[in-house]
Design an enzyme around this catalytic site. Sequence first.
Site, PDB file in Angstrom:
ATOM      1  N   GLY A 153       8.791 -20.789  -8.389  1.00 49.83           N
ATOM      2  CA  GLY A 153       9.218 -19.919  -7.477  1.00 49.83           C
ATOM      3  C   GLY A 153      10.830 -20.219  -6.937  1.00 49.83           C
ATOM      4  CG  HIS A 154      11.923 -17.431  -4.200  1.00 42.90           C
ATOM      5  ND1 HIS A 154      12.307 -16.114  -3.677  1.00 42.90           N
ATOM      6  CD2 HIS A 154      11.171 -17.663  -3.406  1.00 42.90           C
ATOM      7  CE1 HIS A 154      11.576 -15.830  -2.556  1.00 42.90           C
ATOM      8  NE2 HIS A 154      10.527 -16.860  -2.665  1.00 42.90           N
ATOM      9  CG  ASN A 155      14.913 -20.680  -2.236  1.00 37.60           C
ATOM     10  OD1 ASN A 155      14.916 -19.404  -2.316  1.00 37.60           O
ATOM     11  ND2 ASN A 155      16.244 -20.974  -1.874  1.00 37.60           N
TER      12      ASN A 155
END
Lengths: 336, 336, 336
Positions: free
Chosen positions: A248-250
């Site tokens: 997922g993002h980050n």
Amino acid sequence: MPDPRFYHRTGPIALARLAAMTGAELAPEIDGTRTIADVATLEDATSADVSFVSDRAYLTALAASQCGACFISADLASQAPKSRATLLVKDPRAAFAKAATALYPDTAPRWSTTTAIAADAEIAPDASIAVGAVVGAKAKIGARTKIGPNVVIGPGVIVGEDCIISANVTLVCCLIGSRVIVHPGVRIGQDGFGYYAAPSGPQKIPQLGRVLVHDDVEIGANCTVDRGALGDTVIGQGCKFDNLVQIGHNVVLGRGCILVAQSGISGSCTVGDGVMVGGQVGIAGHVTIGAGAQIAAKSGVMRDVAAKETVMGYPAKSIRDFWREIAALGRLIKRG
Amino acid sequence: MPDPRFYHRTGPIALARLAAMTGAELAPEIDGTRTIADVATLEDATSADVSFVSDRAYLTALAASQCGACFISADLASQAPKSRATLLVKDPRAAFAKAATALYPDTAPRWSTTTAIAADAEIAPDASIAVGAVVGAKAKIGARTKIGPNVVIGPGVIVGEDCIISANVTLVCCLIGSRVIVHPGVRIGQDGFGYYAAPSGPQKIPQLGRVLVHDDVEIGANCTVDRGALGDTVIGQGCKFDNLVQIGHNVVLGRGCILVAQSGISGSCTVGDGVMVGGQVGIAGHVTIGAGAQIAAKSGVMRDVAAKETVMGYPAKSIRDFWREIAALGRLIKRG
Amino acid sequence: MPDPRFYHRTGPIALARLAAMTGAELAPEIDGTRTIADVATLEDATSADVSFVSDRAYLTALAASQCGACFISADLASQAPKSRATLLVKDPRAAFAKAATALYPDTAPRWSTTTAIAADAEIAPDASIAVGAVVGAKAKIGARTKIGPNVVIGPGVIVGEDCIISANVTLVCCLIGSRVIVHPGVRIGQDGFGYYAAPSGPQKIPQLGRVLVHDDVEIGANCTVDRGALGDTVIGQGCKFDNLVQIGHNVVLGRGCILVAQSGISGSCTVGDGVMVGGQVGIAGHVTIGAGAQIAAKSGVMRDVAAKETVMGYPAKSIRDFWREIAALGRLIKRG
């Protein structure tokens, strides 16, 4: 600040207009003709940037922030420092998303309709680009790197030296190190999964970050690695992913992590060096996994895992407790 | 009736031939030279169609059906209305599959060997088709829609306005609304997973439906959405899918559902508006999920979930029961 | 021996050089100028091959092996037959990987930068290759087979008759039977997930095997099937895979197995005929599943399953025990 290699910013926005488009209330002492040039996290913001505080936990960061303006809710604003422009609004995250959308109305990569390999792409003379591959504007491909057939490499992407990018891969909004192996069908750098709630349903938060893939990483077939919302998703040096893994993002992965097939790591997790993640493991968002931890296959991790700890189960617990639980259940059945 | 934009039907079949090819017994009073033109569900069938009854539960639908002929087993036939041609057969589903195969011997999309963008595709003047993309015969691409590099869009597919179809996507046998974002590597409209048992192993049931993706949907990287067997798989307005999500044939999703990464919804599920599906959730076939329900990450849902209910676990139960169970297990271990 | 259609071997290596590059100790009575031409498993090795013993369990195979040389650890070497060249080394698997890397320094498929369909590919006159597809050197495509747009078929790959290879698929290092259906986005034949531990982090073990897909197989969208490390990954006749299924290296599936969406089978599992694997099931490495076994959705299988057994749960147990456990938990909660 979003990387200008990937994102095209529109002109600055006056605070008064920003307030109007987000339904925010600008404190009367603030000059509404002052402009904001960009969006940023509290940590990265300069006086030209707008940021947001969505939770009491960020008040300390706000106090230390250099941000020029900040979306904040009324109840938190009373506790905030007075030194900067506050934009009072019910849902600061939604307001920030609207500001980001105004500044970056089009985050999709720009593709040529006719040219497979952009004239201004920098391709090392001894790199090879297979038939059918597409390389976007200003992308850079390093020495001895091999790009497979029908690969798509977005504008501004950098791929280091001695990489193998296999067939049918998509790379956008990312920087790839050296000696990286990317297997067929991998997707790196597409939008993360971020929305805010609105009466008309979930609304998109623009995803303005990147993916950084460090040296010696190997990524299995059909894996997906989303770019950061703001800031970066990071895959540390020497990480190895099996197939169909989701990042997922980050997410920030340390060095030498092993992720077995079909495992998934939710947004904003931090994973230390040398962590082993078993097949079909899921890790909830914002969790921290300490260096050297091991997560048994199919576990569902819902809270932090200490360094060198081994966990298993759903929800994941220490592997010792997991097996004690299984044994206790066995006794329970025998008793009837 | 299968959409003629996607499926090419062969000529009608006489009932006698239909009986012979499926091993069915035609009632003696039926005229074997009467022909059947198509296959259909009991609900959709006209007098030119053949349908089937595989279960007592469908007898009511049969009574109300306009079908011209119907495969049915002997035990159920005695309870069926006499008003239409019954084809007595041991396995009505297998017989129906054989009839469908005879009428639709080739359901694979037809591709040009030389032309990337079909001359009879209708592409809005301000749509953009990136290099390497393939657009099949009679496909339609709406205004301002952007098709990424190496995307494949099948014959007859319709994509609405202001869509972003990212690189390396495949769309076949589907109709896509407006403002839809499809991330790299998504597959929409391929065959669903349908077989009948035969002595020689599982045999394919032709998949003759479509996928309907409504407006404002976003579909994450490498997701897969199968088309209906008969009838449609439907993704409601404003649904948002994270990466690597799987949607089986004939699933119907309401508006504004959120599906987190690696979740999977099995065939013929019905999901209400605003349902939240956590990461790595699995939902068994033919289950109904009420509007506003929430399914915690990694749950395995084996039966219906009421509107606004929150469930968790494997098998999924109310979240309150799930946590009580976890607490009870904890006490059990302490007791030893 | 690695299939020369897929792998390019470099010249033979003298035993002394092999010892030097792997840090192994060559028994003094062995002639260091003797050469080794290839790597092989103990079972397949000839006198020109080097193999390895990583575990006591392989000593019997070593005794029966025709291998010309063998990496082995000191403690096991004392129990090994004296008849062949032993290379004493701490980590025989790592040493073997280094030997394999020296003999096969480049296992990535070789692609043309300009030619989509190799001049020496053998394509049946009535096969069809859609626009954008890439067919590598010496690949063979059988009669009436249809290759979809933007498919990538690697050098040396063989696809049989009457197959449908859908859009955006990648096939490398594999042999595909007849009447096989491969849905969009499938990846077959990429490297398996094999590493050895080194102080600098996980190091790659070259993957030198193939994937054999037998007749009448159907593989769902975005599935991934890795090739064998040495030897083959085998998909038996008539197997049917739903979408997003993962098959690890050296898995051997019998005939007519059904794998529902998002299930994953880890490396070196052996699965008998007619096994049913539910959605999101995970099977640990080196497990044997007997013919006709059924594995309920979402189970995590950690040990062998007997023929015709039905298992469920995490870890998977007999389905009867699973439901007794669920019932016992229910009673436990009521008691409080």
